[in-house]
Write a protein that holds these residues in place. Structure first.
Motif, PDB file in Angstrom:
ATOM      1  N   LEU A 149       0.964  -1.464   0.227  1.00  0.00           N
ATOM      2  CA  LEU A 149      -0.087  -0.051  -0.179  1.00  0.00           C
ATOM      3  C   LEU A 149       1.179   1.011  -0.056  1.00  0.00           C
ATOM      4  CD1 LEU A 149      -2.977  -1.402   2.718  1.00  0.00           C
ATOM      5  CD2 LEU A 149      -3.192  -0.942   0.196  1.00  0.00           C
ATOM      6  N   LYS A 150       0.558   1.959  -1.393  1.00  0.00           N
ATOM      7  CA  LYS A 150       1.564   3.400  -1.130  1.00  0.00           C
ATOM      8  C   LYS A 150       1.147   4.199  -0.047  1.00  0.00           C
ATOM      9  CE  LYS A 150       3.185   2.579  -6.039  1.00  0.00           C
ATOM     10  NZ  LYS A 150       3.466   3.258  -6.610  1.00  0.00           N
ATOM     11  N   TYR A 151       1.456   5.268   0.232  1.00  0.00           N
ATOM     12  CA  TYR A 151       1.677   6.389   1.132  1.00  0.00           C
ATOM     13  C   TYR A 151       2.062   7.713   1.336  1.00  0.00           C
ATOM     14  CZ  TYR A 151       5.141   4.153   4.244  1.00  0.00           C
ATOM     15  OH  TYR A 151       6.324   3.871   4.562  1.00  0.00           O
ATOM     16  N   ILE A 152       1.892   8.010   2.131  1.00  0.00           N
ATOM     17  CA  ILE A 152       3.010   9.605   1.937  1.00  0.00           C
ATOM     18  C   ILE A 152       2.635   9.574   3.443  1.00  0.00           C
ATOM     19  CG2 ILE A 152       2.872  12.119   1.785  1.00  0.00           C
ATOM     20  CD1 ILE A 152       1.579  11.888  -1.234  1.00  0.00           C
ATOM     21  N   LYS A 153       3.885  10.648   4.065  1.00  0.00           N
ATOM     22  CA  LYS A 153       4.885  10.788   5.243  1.00  0.00           C
ATOM     23  C   LYS A 153       4.155  12.486   5.022  1.00  0.00           C
ATOM     24  CE  LYS A 153       8.641   9.007   6.967  1.00  0.00           C
ATOM     25  NZ  LYS A 153       9.001   8.091   8.106  1.00  0.00           N
ATOM     26  N   VAL A 154       4.294  13.276   6.186  1.00  0.00           N
ATOM     27  CA  VAL A 154       4.082  13.981   6.469  1.00  0.00           C
ATOM     28  C   VAL A 154       4.739  14.181   7.818  1.00  0.00           C
ATOM     29  CG1 VAL A 154       3.104  16.858   6.172  1.00  0.00           C
ATOM     30  CG2 VAL A 154       2.224  15.173   4.710  1.00  0.00           C
ATOM     31  N   ILE A 155       5.713  15.118   7.558  1.00  0.00           N
ATOM     32  CA  ILE A 155       6.533  14.662   9.621  1.00  0.00           C
ATOM     33  C   ILE A 155       6.639  16.528   9.697  1.00  0.00           C
ATOM     34  CG2 ILE A 155       8.884  14.451  10.595  1.00  0.00           C
ATOM     35  CD1 ILE A 155       9.859  12.689   8.673  1.00  0.00           C
ATOM     36  N   ILE A 156       5.898  16.535  11.249  1.00  0.00           N
ATOM     37  CA  ILE A 156       6.038  18.262  11.160  1.00  0.00           C
ATOM     38  C   ILE A 156       6.910  18.371  12.235  1.00  0.00           C
ATOM     39  CG2 ILE A 156       3.967  19.855  12.180  1.00  0.00           C
ATOM     40  CD1 ILE A 156       1.755  18.405  11.074  1.00  0.00           C
ATOM     41  N   LYS A 157       7.698  19.299  12.289  1.00  0.00           N
ATOM     42  CA  LYS A 157       8.473  19.993  13.283  1.00  0.00           C
ATOM     43  C   LYS A 157       8.428  21.471  13.979  1.00  0.00           C
ATOM     44  CE  LYS A 157      12.771  17.091  11.865  1.00  0.00           C
ATOM     45  NZ  LYS A 157      13.215  17.184  11.380  1.00  0.00           N
ATOM     46  N   THR A 158       8.056  22.049  15.415  1.00  0.00           N
ATOM     47  CA  THR A 158       7.334  22.698  15.383  1.00  0.00           C
ATOM     48  C   THR A 158       8.959  23.825  15.179  1.00  0.00           C
ATOM     49  OG1 THR A 158       5.923  21.996  16.743  1.00  0.00           O
ATOM     50  CG2 THR A 158       6.489  24.268  17.589  1.00  0.00           C
ATOM     51  N   ILE A 159       9.054  25.026  14.867  1.00  0.00           N
ATOM     52  CA  ILE A 159       9.802  25.595  14.776  1.00  0.00           C
ATOM     53  C   ILE A 159       9.628  27.351  15.049  1.00  0.00           C
ATOM     54  CG2 ILE A 159      11.971  26.531  13.912  1.00  0.00           C
ATOM     55  CD1 ILE A 159      12.169  24.521  11.645  1.00  0.00           C
ATOM     56  N   GLU A 160      10.252  27.704  16.747  1.00  0.00           N
ATOM     57  CA  GLU A 160       9.543  28.862  17.184  1.00  0.00           C
ATOM     58  C   GLU A 160       7.958  29.216  16.875  1.00  0.00           C
ATOM     59  OE1 GLU A 160      11.532  31.909  16.262  1.00  0.00           O
ATOM     60  OE2 GLU A 160      13.414  30.662  17.354  1.00  0.00           O
ATOM     61  N   ASN A 161       7.531  30.175  15.532  1.00  0.00           N
ATOM     62  CA  ASN A 161       6.195  30.681  15.371  1.00  0.00           C
ATOM     63  C   ASN A 161       5.347  30.270  13.928  1.00  0.00           C
ATOM     64  OD1 ASN A 161       6.371  32.776  16.968  1.00  0.00           O
ATOM     65  ND2 ASN A 161       6.113  33.980  16.006  1.00  0.00           N
ATOM     66  N   THR A 162       7.216  28.636  13.371  1.00  0.00           N
ATOM     67  CA  THR A 162       6.401  28.702  12.444  1.00  0.00           C
ATOM     68  C   THR A 162       6.656  26.279  12.390  1.00  0.00           C
ATOM     69  OG1 THR A 162       9.240  28.304  11.358  1.00  0.00           O
ATOM     70  CG2 THR A 162       7.331  30.010  10.837  1.00  0.00           C
ATOM     71  N   ARG A 163       6.583  26.348  11.060  1.00  0.00           N
ATOM     72  CA  ARG A 163       6.357  24.345  11.100  1.00  0.00           C
ATOM     73  C   ARG A 163       7.172  24.372  10.056  1.00  0.00           C
ATOM     74  NH1 ARG A 163       4.091  25.541  15.748  1.00  0.00           N
ATOM     75  NH2 ARG A 163       2.015  24.514  16.444  1.00  0.00           N
ATOM     76  N   GLU A 164       8.121  23.245  10.109  1.00  0.00           N
ATOM     77  CA  GLU A 164       8.408  22.653   9.149  1.00  0.00           C
ATOM     78  C   GLU A 164       8.028  21.341   8.480  1.00  0.00           C
ATOM     79  OE1 GLU A 164      12.845  22.570   8.047  1.00  0.00           O
ATOM     80  OE2 GLU A 164      12.626  20.870   8.681  1.00  0.00           O
ATOM     81  N   TYR A 165       7.515  21.565   7.264  1.00  0.00           N
ATOM     82  CA  TYR A 165       6.962  20.338   6.920  1.00  0.00           C
ATOM     83  C   TYR A 165       7.950  19.657   5.975  1.00  0.00           C
ATOM     84  CZ  TYR A 165       2.673  22.224   8.814  1.00  0.00           C
ATOM     85  OH  TYR A 165       1.295  23.355   9.469  1.00  0.00           O
ATOM     86  N   GLU A 166       7.756  18.080   6.087  1.00  0.00           N
ATOM     87  CA  GLU A 166       8.614  17.442   5.418  1.00  0.00           C
ATOM     88  C   GLU A 166       7.664  16.124   4.905  1.00  0.00           C
ATOM     89  OE1 GLU A 166      12.642  14.107   4.859  1.00  0.00           O
ATOM     90  OE2 GLU A 166      12.208  15.380   6.705  1.00  0.00           O
ATOM     91  N   VAL A 167       7.865  16.664   3.645  1.00  0.00           N
ATOM     92  CA  VAL A 167       6.279  15.349   2.645  1.00  0.00           C
ATOM     93  C   VAL A 167       7.561  14.627   2.466  1.00  0.00           C
ATOM     94  CG1 VAL A 167       4.713  15.611   1.014  1.00  0.00           C
ATOM     95  CG2 VAL A 167       5.132  17.781   2.394  1.00  0.00           C
ATOM     96  N   VAL A 168       7.137  13.179   2.674  1.00  0.00           N
ATOM     97  CA  VAL A 168       8.084  11.618   1.948  1.00  0.00           C
ATOM     98  C   VAL A 168       7.176  10.795   1.287  1.00  0.00           C
ATOM     99  CG1 VAL A 168       9.931  10.250   2.748  1.00  0.00           C
ATOM    100  CG2 VAL A 168       9.751  12.253   3.959  1.00  0.00           C
ATOM    101  N   CYS A 169       7.643  10.584  -0.182  1.00  0.00           N
ATOM    102  CA  CYS A 169       6.643   9.847  -1.267  1.00  0.00           C
ATOM    103  C   CYS A 169       7.234   8.701  -0.978  1.00  0.00           C
ATOM    104  CB  CYS A 169       6.747  10.201  -2.434  1.00  0.00           C
ATOM    105  SG  CYS A 169       6.072  11.611  -2.525  1.00  0.00           S
ATOM    106  N   ALA A 170       6.409   7.319  -0.462  1.00  0.00           N
ATOM    107  CA  ALA A 170       7.160   6.014   0.219  1.00  0.00           C
ATOM    108  C   ALA A 170       6.499   4.850  -0.891  1.00  0.00           C
ATOM    109  CB  ALA A 170       6.506   5.992   1.282  1.00  0.00           C
TER     110      ALA A 170
END
Length: 132
Positions: free
Chosen positions: A111-132
Motif C-alpha cells: 500500500l503506497k502512502y505519503i508521510k508528512v513529518i511536522i516540526k515546530t520551529i518557534e512561530n512556524t512549522r516545518e513540513y517534510e513530505v515524503v513519498c513512500a
C-alpha cells in the motif's frame, strides 16, 4: 521535500497532498497534525467540524475522508478494531501518529502512502513530505 510555513500558510501543504490514498502525519504533541487535517477537509469542501478521534480511533467525514488517531495504542488500535482494512477503501485516509510499525505493515501489503513529518520551529512549522 521540505516546506517551512507559518500556521496561516498551512494551505500550502494541504494543496500538495493527494485527494485519495494514505497520508501518515507525524509530529510532537501540538505540532499541528489535526490542524492540517482540518485544512485538508476544508480544501475538500467539507463544512462539518473536524476533531481529533483520539478516543474513537477513527472518524469518517462524508465517507470520503477518514481520520485516524492512533496515539493511544499505536497500530494495535487499528488492528484490534478491524480498522486496518478501511485503508483499502477509496478515499483519503489521514493517520495521526503513524509510526514505523504502520509503515512496515503498509509496505507488506504494498500500500503506497505519503508521510508528512511536522516540526515546530518557534512561530512556524516545518513540513517534510515524503513519498513512500
Amino acid at each position: 521535500m521540505k516546506i517551512t510555513a507559518k500556521l496561516d500558510e498551512i494551505y500550502k501543504i494541504a494543496e500538495l497532498l493527494p485527494r485519495q490514498g494514505i497520508v501518515i502525519l507525524q509530529g510532537n504533541l501540538a505540532s499541528g497534525k489535526t490542524t492540517l487535517v482540518k485544512e485538508i477537509a476544508r480544501l475538500h469542501g467539507l463544512t462539518q467540524e473536524i476533531t481529533s478521534p483520539t478516543f474513537s480511533v477513527m472518524q469518517s467525514y462524508e465517507d470520503r475522508i477518514f481520520h485516524y488517531d492512533i496515539y493511544q495504542n499505536g497500530i494495535d488500535a487499528l488492528l484490534t478494531n478491524g480498522l486496518f482494512e478501511n485503508l483499502l477503501q477509496d478515499g483519503l485516509h489521514l493517520v495521526e501518529w503513524g509510526d514505523e510499525r504502520l509503515e512496515n505493515l503498509l509496505k507488506k501489503y504494498e500500500l503506497k502512502y505519503i508521510k508528512v513529518i511536522i516540526k515546530t520551529i518557534e512561530n512556524t512549522r516545518e513540513y517534510e513530505v515524503v513519498c513512500a
